[in-house]
Design a protein around this motif. Structure first.
Motif, short mmCIF file in Angstrom:
data_model
loop_
_atom_site.label_atom_id
_atom_site.label_comp_id
_atom_site.label_asym_id
_atom_site.label_seq_id
_atom_site.Cartn_x
_atom_site.Cartn_y
_atom_site.Cartn_z
N LYS A 182 14.89 -3.58 -20.74
CA LYS A 182 16.29 -3.19 -20.75
C LYS A 182 17.25 -4.25 -20.18
O LYS A 182 18.43 -3.98 -20.04
CB LYS A 182 16.49 -1.88 -19.97
N GLY A 183 16.73 -5.43 -19.86
CA GLY A 183 17.60 -6.51 -19.47
C GLY A 183 18.00 -6.52 -18.00
O GLY A 183 17.63 -5.63 -17.23
N GLU A 184 18.75 -7.54 -17.64
CA GLU A 184 19.17 -7.72 -16.25
C GLU A 184 20.31 -6.82 -15.85
O GLU A 184 20.55 -6.58 -14.67
CB GLU A 184 19.59 -9.18 -16.02
N GLY A 185 21.09 -6.33 -16.82
CA GLY A 185 22.23 -5.49 -16.49
C GLY A 185 23.45 -6.30 -16.11
O GLY A 185 24.34 -5.78 -15.43
N LEU A 186 23.53 -7.55 -16.56
CA LEU A 186 24.62 -8.43 -16.18
C LEU A 186 25.66 -8.61 -17.28
O LEU A 186 26.76 -9.10 -17.02
CB LEU A 186 24.06 -9.81 -15.79
N SER A 187 25.33 -8.24 -18.50
CA SER A 187 26.25 -8.40 -19.61
C SER A 187 27.16 -7.18 -19.73
O SER A 187 26.69 -6.04 -19.78
CB SER A 187 25.48 -8.58 -20.93
N GLN A 188 28.47 -7.42 -19.79
CA GLN A 188 29.40 -6.32 -19.96
C GLN A 188 29.28 -5.68 -21.34
O GLN A 188 29.74 -4.55 -21.54
CB GLN A 188 30.83 -6.81 -19.73
N MET A 189 28.67 -6.40 -22.27
CA MET A 189 28.43 -5.82 -23.59
C MET A 189 27.38 -4.72 -23.52
O MET A 189 27.39 -3.79 -24.34
CB MET A 189 27.97 -6.91 -24.56
N GLU A 190 26.46 -4.84 -22.58
CA GLU A 190 25.39 -3.85 -22.46
C GLU A 190 25.82 -2.73 -21.51
O GLU A 190 25.26 -2.54 -20.43
CB GLU A 190 24.10 -4.52 -21.99
N GLN A 191 26.81 -1.98 -21.94
CA GLN A 191 27.34 -0.87 -21.17
C GLN A 191 27.83 0.22 -22.12
O GLN A 191 28.29 -0.07 -23.22
CB GLN A 191 28.53 -1.31 -20.30
N TYR A 192 27.72 1.46 -21.67
CA TYR A 192 28.37 2.58 -22.33
C TYR A 192 29.34 3.18 -21.32
O TYR A 192 28.94 3.50 -20.19
CB TYR A 192 27.36 3.66 -22.74
N HIS A 193 30.59 3.31 -21.69
CA HIS A 193 31.61 3.86 -20.79
C HIS A 193 31.64 3.13 -19.46
O HIS A 193 31.80 3.74 -18.39
CB HIS A 193 31.37 5.36 -20.56
N GLY A 194 31.45 1.81 -19.52
CA GLY A 194 31.53 1.01 -18.31
C GLY A 194 30.32 1.09 -17.41
O GLY A 194 30.33 0.55 -16.29
N GLN A 195 29.24 1.71 -17.86
CA GLN A 195 28.04 1.86 -17.04
C GLN A 195 26.85 1.19 -17.72
O GLN A 195 26.53 1.50 -18.86
CB GLN A 195 27.73 3.35 -16.81
N GLY A 196 26.22 0.25 -17.02
CA GLY A 196 25.08 -0.47 -17.56
C GLY A 196 23.77 0.24 -17.28
O GLY A 196 23.73 1.30 -16.64
N ASP A 225 16.81 7.82 -13.73
CA ASP A 225 18.20 8.29 -13.64
C ASP A 225 19.13 7.41 -14.47
O ASP A 225 20.00 7.91 -15.18
CB ASP A 225 18.66 8.28 -12.18
N VAL A 226 18.94 6.09 -14.38
CA VAL A 226 19.81 5.15 -15.09
C VAL A 226 19.64 5.29 -16.60
O VAL A 226 20.63 5.29 -17.35
CB VAL A 226 19.51 3.70 -14.62
N LEU A 227 18.41 5.41 -17.08
CA LEU A 227 18.19 5.51 -18.52
C LEU A 227 18.64 6.87 -19.06
O LEU A 227 19.11 6.97 -20.20
CB LEU A 227 16.72 5.27 -18.85
N THR A 228 18.50 7.91 -18.26
CA THR A 228 19.00 9.23 -18.67
C THR A 228 20.52 9.18 -18.81
O THR A 228 21.09 9.71 -19.77
CB THR A 228 18.59 10.30 -17.66
N ARG A 229 21.17 8.52 -17.86
CA ARG A 229 22.63 8.36 -17.94
C ARG A 229 23.02 7.58 -19.20
O ARG A 229 23.98 7.93 -19.88
CB ARG A 229 23.14 7.63 -16.70
N ARG A 230 22.25 6.52 -19.51
CA ARG A 230 22.55 5.75 -20.72
C ARG A 230 22.47 6.65 -21.95
O ARG A 230 23.37 6.63 -22.80
CB ARG A 230 21.57 4.58 -20.87
N ALA A 231 21.40 7.41 -22.07
CA ALA A 231 21.23 8.27 -23.24
C ALA A 231 22.34 9.30 -23.34
O ALA A 231 22.83 9.60 -24.44
CB ALA A 231 19.87 8.95 -23.19
N GLU A 232 22.77 9.84 -22.21
CA GLU A 232 23.84 10.83 -22.22
C GLU A 232 25.18 10.21 -22.59
O GLU A 232 26.04 10.88 -23.17
CB GLU A 232 23.93 11.50 -20.84
N ASN A 233 25.37 8.92 -22.29
CA ASN A 233 26.61 8.23 -22.61
C ASN A 233 26.64 7.67 -24.02
O ASN A 233 27.70 7.28 -24.52
CB ASN A 233 26.85 7.06 -21.63
N ALA A 234 25.48 7.60 -24.66
CA ALA A 234 25.39 6.94 -25.97
C ALA A 234 26.10 7.73 -27.06
O ALA A 234 26.03 8.96 -27.10
CB ALA A 234 23.93 6.74 -26.34
#
Length: 264
Positions: A182-196, A225-234
């Motif tokens: 899932k990457g380093e989490g440093l790219s602003q492109m890799e975000q949903y609703h501002g959350q990486g 928790d982080v991946l669940t948040r991603r899926a919910e924001n997708a």
């Protein structure tokens, strides 16, 4: 009891060190996660994606004109392979620009029985060790980058969490796999609703976990928790309906080698 010792650190070392047998175990785990150990999966194009994924780490390779939010990694892998004098297939070396040669999944499927595809699979099957080295190299660089990208007041805590994780093979595996996954989490492109959803976000989320647990357990739960948040924001429901279950199952492999043997 294992806590972060967040108030007691003086710039701890967060380097990654693995013995040969440990490297083999980590590489095999990542291959199992991405491909279930199946060589045919070394070149794959998922339904619902605009790009193929290749190698033991399912490194992303974009076709010409495709620009997604995910960090492309296959070109960097091939560059590393060439630096290491690997026998990269000639047709791959000659690609200019170095874009995936299939414009879409349909074109990819139509070429699955081609000579070029057979050469590519054989090449990736025979260079698994180099691919594991590449993953380690990327993870090592990620540690420094992630600490530097954390909010200043949280950098010491993040550094200490990394130090705890790199102290064991299971922790190193979790870090390497997650960066590759899932990457380093440093790219602003890799975000949903501002959350990486990358490594940095997981390390920050570890503060919500009980300090009575090991660092690896806290990392695993924070990642869930982080991946669940991603899926919910997708926007694409496929992340919630199909992918999240597999992501969470993958996180369950973030254990020490002895624990993994006991559970299989």
């Amino acid at each position: 009891m294992q806590a972060d010792a967040e108030a007691e650190s003086d710039e701890p070392d967060v380097s990654i060190t693995l013995e040969a047998a440990q490297m083999d175990w980590v590489g095999a785990q990542i291959f199992r996660n991405e491909c279930a150990g199946q060589l045919d999966c070394l070149v794959h194009w998922n339904v619902g994606e605009k790009f193929p994924s290749l190698g033991i780490g399912h490194f992303i390779w974009y076709p010409r004109g495709v620009e997604e939010r995910f960090v492309e990694s296959f070109p960097a892998l091939i560059q590393y392979m060439m630096q290491r004098q690997a026998s990269v297939p000639e047709w791959l070396r000659e690609l200019e620009p170095f874009d995936a040669p299939w414009p879409d999944r349909e074109a990819y499927l139509a070429s699955e029985d081609s000579v070029e595809m057979a050469e590519l699979r054989e090449f990736l099957a025979g260079t698994q060790g180099l691919q594991a080295e590449f993953i380690v190299r990327r993870a090592k660089q990620s540690l420094t980058d992630v600490v530097a990208a954390a909010p200043e007041e949280k950098q010491e805590a993040v550094r200490n969490r990394l130090k705890s994780l790199t102290a064991t093979p299971g922790g190193i595996y979790a870090l390497m796999d997650y960066v590759n996954f899932k990457g380093e989490g440093l790219s602003q492109m890799e975000q949903y609703h501002g959350q990486g959803w990358g490594l940095l976000q997981v390390l920050l989320a570890m503060e919500k976990q009980s300090p009575d647990q090991t660092a690896l357990t806290r990392f695993r739960k924070a990642a869930a928790d982080v991946l669940t948040r991603r899926a919910e924001n997708a926007e694409n429901p496929i992340e919630r309906e199909r992918w999240l279950e597999g992501w969470l199952k993958r996180l369950e492999t973030y254990k020490e080698p002895a624990e993994m043997r006991a559970s299989t």
